[in-house]
Design a protein around this motif. Structure first.
Motif, PDB file in Angstrom:
ATOM      1  N   PRO A  20     -12.696   7.057  13.755  1.00 54.17           N
ATOM      2  CA  PRO A  20     -12.685   6.730  12.230  1.00 54.17           C
ATOM      3  C   PRO A  20     -11.272   7.338  11.537  1.00 54.17           C
ATOM      4  N   SER A  21     -11.185   8.336  11.907  1.00 54.10           N
ATOM      5  CA  SER A  21      -9.926   8.980  11.101  1.00 54.10           C
ATOM      6  C   SER A  21      -8.585   8.276  11.185  1.00 54.10           C
ATOM      7  N   LEU A  22      -8.652   7.647  12.599  1.00 55.96           N
ATOM      8  CA  LEU A  22      -7.451   6.759  12.970  1.00 55.96           C
ATOM      9  C   LEU A  22      -7.337   5.496  12.158  1.00 55.96           C
ATOM     10  N   ALA A  23      -8.802   5.073  12.229  1.00 52.88           N
ATOM     11  CA  ALA A  23      -9.005   3.624  11.478  1.00 52.88           C
ATOM     12  C   ALA A  23      -8.436   3.610  10.079  1.00 52.88           C
ATOM     13  N   VAL A  24      -8.779   4.861   9.094  1.00 51.78           N
ATOM     14  CA  VAL A  24      -8.502   5.079   7.488  1.00 51.78           C
ATOM     15  C   VAL A  24      -6.973   5.459   7.529  1.00 51.78           C
ATOM     16  N   ALA A  25      -6.373   5.856   8.589  1.00 49.74           N
ATOM     17  CA  ALA A  25      -4.876   6.318   8.574  1.00 49.74           C
ATOM     18  C   ALA A  25      -3.972   5.083   8.192  1.00 49.74           C
ATOM     19  N   GLU A  26      -4.342   3.933   8.816  1.00 57.11           N
ATOM     20  CA  GLU A  26      -3.536   3.074   8.401  1.00 57.11           C
ATOM     21  C   GLU A  26      -4.085   1.780   7.316  1.00 57.11           C
ATOM     22  N   SER A  27      -3.361   1.307   6.614  1.00 56.47           N
ATOM     23  CA  SER A  27      -3.889   0.526   5.475  1.00 56.47           C
ATOM     24  C   SER A  27      -2.709  -0.711   5.226  1.00 56.47           C
ATOM     25  N   SER A  28      -2.702  -1.270   4.075  1.00 53.85           N
ATOM     26  CA  SER A  28      -2.057  -2.217   3.670  1.00 53.85           C
ATOM     27  C   SER A  28      -1.473  -1.938   2.434  1.00 53.85           C
ATOM     28  N   TYR A  29      -0.213  -2.039   1.937  1.00 59.88           N
ATOM     29  CA  TYR A  29       0.255  -1.527   0.765  1.00 59.88           C
ATOM     30  C   TYR A  29       1.538  -2.300   0.271  1.00 59.88           C
ATOM     31  N   VAL A  30       1.573  -2.309  -1.114  1.00 57.33           N
ATOM     32  CA  VAL A  30       2.722  -3.032  -1.888  1.00 57.33           C
ATOM     33  C   VAL A  30       3.380  -1.906  -2.529  1.00 57.33           C
ATOM     34  N   TYR A  31       4.796  -1.899  -2.044  1.00 61.23           N
ATOM     35  CA  TYR A  31       5.710  -0.586  -2.229  1.00 61.23           C
ATOM     36  C   TYR A  31       6.762  -1.134  -3.123  1.00 61.23           C
ATOM     37  N   CYS A  32       6.976  -0.629  -4.072  1.00 59.63           N
ATOM     38  CA  CYS A  32       8.106  -0.824  -4.973  1.00 59.63           C
ATOM     39  C   CYS A  32       8.684   0.085  -6.063  1.00 59.63           C
ATOM     40  N   ASN A  46       9.603   5.342  -7.065  1.00 59.61           N
ATOM     41  CA  ASN A  46       9.039   4.293  -6.325  1.00 59.61           C
ATOM     42  C   ASN A  46       7.462   4.610  -6.086  1.00 59.61           C
ATOM     43  N   SER A  47       6.679   3.609  -5.949  1.00 60.64           N
ATOM     44  CA  SER A  47       5.360   3.801  -5.798  1.00 60.64           C
ATOM     45  C   SER A  47       4.639   2.922  -4.773  1.00 60.64           C
ATOM     46  N   ALA A  48       3.440   2.913  -4.229  1.00 63.65           N
ATOM     47  CA  ALA A  48       3.030   2.137  -3.317  1.00 63.65           C
ATOM     48  C   ALA A  48       1.290   1.908  -3.624  1.00 63.65           C
ATOM     49  N   LEU A  49       1.033   0.746  -3.752  1.00 67.53           N
ATOM     50  CA  LEU A  49      -0.284   0.478  -4.006  1.00 67.53           C
ATOM     51  C   LEU A  49      -1.227   0.426  -2.621  1.00 67.53           C
ATOM     52  N   ASP A  50      -2.168   1.111  -2.520  1.00 65.12           N
ATOM     53  CA  ASP A  50      -3.061   0.884  -1.234  1.00 65.12           C
ATOM     54  C   ASP A  50      -4.094  -0.095  -1.518  1.00 65.12           C
ATOM     55  N   LEU A  51      -4.000  -1.185  -0.977  1.00 72.19           N
ATOM     56  CA  LEU A  51      -4.677  -2.241  -1.244  1.00 72.19           C
ATOM     57  C   LEU A  51      -6.425  -2.183  -0.650  1.00 72.19           C
ATOM     58  N   ALA A  52      -6.688  -1.065   0.014  1.00 73.67           N
ATOM     59  CA  ALA A  52      -8.055  -0.985   0.661  1.00 73.67           C
ATOM     60  C   ALA A  52      -8.742  -0.226  -0.449  1.00 73.67           C
ATOM     61  N   THR A  53      -7.890   0.669  -1.185  1.00 79.11           N
ATOM     62  CA  THR A  53      -8.477   1.726  -2.098  1.00 79.11           C
ATOM     63  C   THR A  53      -8.189   1.565  -3.715  1.00 79.11           C
ATOM     64  N   GLY A  54      -7.107   0.653  -3.925  1.00 79.75           N
ATOM     65  CA  GLY A  54      -6.378   0.528  -5.286  1.00 79.75           C
ATOM     66  C   GLY A  54      -5.898   1.754  -5.743  1.00 79.75           C
ATOM     67  N   LYS A  55      -5.598   2.679  -4.976  1.00 78.46           N
ATOM     68  CA  LYS A  55      -4.999   3.988  -5.267  1.00 78.46           C
ATOM     69  C   LYS A  55      -3.301   3.708  -5.301  1.00 78.46           C
ATOM     70  N   ILE A  56      -2.686   4.146  -6.443  1.00 78.94           N
ATOM     71  CA  ILE A  56      -1.381   4.100  -6.431  1.00 78.94           C
ATOM     72  C   ILE A  56      -0.828   5.405  -5.917  1.00 78.94           C
ATOM     73  N   ILE A  57       0.160   5.450  -5.235  1.00 78.37           N
ATOM     74  CA  ILE A  57       0.760   6.572  -4.562  1.00 78.37           C
ATOM     75  C   ILE A  57       2.067   6.588  -5.043  1.00 78.37           C
ATOM     76  N   LYS A  58       2.294   7.786  -6.263  1.00 74.81           N
ATOM     77  CA  LYS A  58       3.400   7.605  -6.921  1.00 74.81           C
ATOM     78  C   LYS A  58       4.662   8.586  -6.144  1.00 74.81           C
ATOM     79  N   GLY A  59       6.052   8.513  -6.189  1.00 72.46           N
ATOM     80  CA  GLY A  59       6.903   9.112  -5.523  1.00 72.46           C
ATOM     81  C   GLY A  59       6.978   9.015  -4.074  1.00 72.46           C
ATOM     82  N   VAL A  60       6.625   7.821  -3.673  1.00 74.76           N
ATOM     83  CA  VAL A  60       6.631   7.641  -2.352  1.00 74.76           C
ATOM     84  C   VAL A  60       7.983   7.138  -1.976  1.00 74.76           C
TER      85      VAL A  60
END
Length: 128
Positions: A20-32, A46-60
């Motif tokens: 399960p931890s490996l499964a959540v490690a990979e996801s789909s992102y929109v990077y920009c 730069n930021s990335a939107l994790d499409l699975a969670t809706g979370k925006i990762i800033k400074g990535v």
């Protein structure tokens, strides 16, 4: 017989705990590039939107070294920074030294290009 039971038990524990931890490690992102500019590093430009969670990762930052050859052959620079593609991969923290200070910063390790992104998925790509 005891050895077989132990192996089966270990396999069950592995599948419950590790997979399960490996499964959540990979996801789909929109990077920009989000349009923010800074004077000093690190900068959340730069930021990335994790499409699975809706979370925006800033400074990535993004690492495209693991992309398949056919994905690397695409004109990625403009498409990536404008958020025009959905990238499959994982976020990992990497330690870097910037301006003499050590920082642990997020990196999107891209494993593949999934598809073109939708307008609604690119909303985080410009600063407000």
């Amino acid at each position: 017989m005891l050895v077989l039971r132990r192996m089966a038990l270990l396999a069950a524990i592995f599948s419950i705990c590790v997979l399960p931890s490996l499964a959540v490690a990979e996801s789909s992102y929109v990077y920009c590039d989000n349009g923010l500019r800074c004077v000093m590093a690190p900068c959340p430009s730069n930021s990335a939107l994790d499409l699975a969670t809706g979370k925006i990762i800033k400074g990535v930052s993004i690492d495209i070294d693991e992309l398949p050859r056919e994905d690397k052959a695409l004109d990625l620079s403009d498409n990536l920074y404008a958020g025009k593609v959905v990238v499959f991969g994982s976020i990992e923290n990497r330690t870097q030294t910037l301006n003499g200070k050590r920082y642990t910063l997020p990196w999107l390790v891209a494993a593949g290009i999934e598809r073109a992104s939708r307008d609604s998925e690119r909303g985080h790509c410009s600063s407000h």
